[in-house]
Design an enzyme around this catalytic site. Structure first.
Site, mmCIF file in Angstrom:
data_model
loop_
_atom_site.group_PDB
_atom_site.id
_atom_site.type_symbol
_atom_site.label_atom_id
_atom_site.label_comp_id
_atom_site.label_asym_id
_atom_site.label_seq_id
_atom_site.Cartn_x
_atom_site.Cartn_y
_atom_site.Cartn_z
ATOM 1 N N GLU A 109 48.615 28.938 -17.834
ATOM 2 C CA GLU A 109 49.172 27.588 -17.933
ATOM 3 C C GLU A 109 50.606 27.520 -17.410
ATOM 4 O OE1 GLU A 109 47.372 25.218 -21.602
ATOM 5 O OE2 GLU A 109 48.297 27.116 -22.233
ATOM 6 N N LYS A 151 46.928 15.679 -24.048
ATOM 7 C CA LYS A 151 46.672 16.740 -23.072
ATOM 8 C C LYS A 151 45.154 16.802 -22.863
ATOM 9 C CE LYS A 151 47.781 21.622 -22.250
ATOM 10 N NZ LYS A 151 48.265 22.859 -22.875
ATOM 11 N N TYR A 172 61.414 -1.039 -19.470
ATOM 12 C CA TYR A 172 60.316 -0.083 -19.512
ATOM 13 C C TYR A 172 60.149 0.669 -18.202
ATOM 14 C CZ TYR A 172 57.908 -4.342 -17.934
ATOM 15 O OH TYR A 172 57.559 -5.488 -17.279
ATOM 16 N N GLU A 183 54.085 19.401 -28.954
ATOM 17 C CA GLU A 183 54.904 18.976 -30.082
ATOM 18 C C GLU A 183 56.388 19.011 -29.716
ATOM 19 O OE1 GLU A 183 51.136 20.744 -31.911
ATOM 20 O OE2 GLU A 183 52.402 21.138 -30.177
#
Length: 117
Positions: free
Chosen positions: A21, A98, A53, A73
């Site tokens: 990864e 994810k 935004y 996290e």
């Protein structure tokens, strides 16, 4: 308190704990909800009186693309701090997804809330 939403913001990032990864980018999807008072902007039609935004999306995208966290996290926490500090948001909720991280699951995600309403 009013809310401004950014939903389905897709960004490719280096994210994950496994060696493989760390060598690729993976898609992440962000859903962001921010509390603000939109009355002044609505009354004046003035972008500077509300949450931009587009600017927030750009800032988050650039930050995520340059990051290299192991955990979603940790990334969620970093984005919350970035938005709160750079855009003066007092409360927000962020969901970081994810997709494809777990076989046979359509998605995995974390959601955090920070600040006060």
């Amino acid at each position: 308190m009013d809310r401004v939403f950014i939903e389905g913001l897709k960004v490719d990032a280096v994210i994950g704990v496994y060696d493989w990864e760390r060598e690729i980018t993976q898609p992440l999807v962000f859903d962001i909800e921010m509390a603000t008072d939109i009355k002044p902007a609505a009354a004046s039609d003035d972008l500077s009186l509300t949450l931009d935004y587009f600017a927030i999306s750009q800032k988050v995208t650039e930050f995520v693309q340059q990051s290299s966290y192991e955990l979603i996290e940790t990334l969620a926490e970093a984005i919350a701090q970035l938005i709160m500090q750079d855009f003066g948001v007092s409360w927000l909720k962020i969901k970081v997804s994810k997709p494809g991280a777990v076989p046979n699951a359509g998605n995995v995600a974390v959601q955090i809330e920070r600040g006060t309403l």
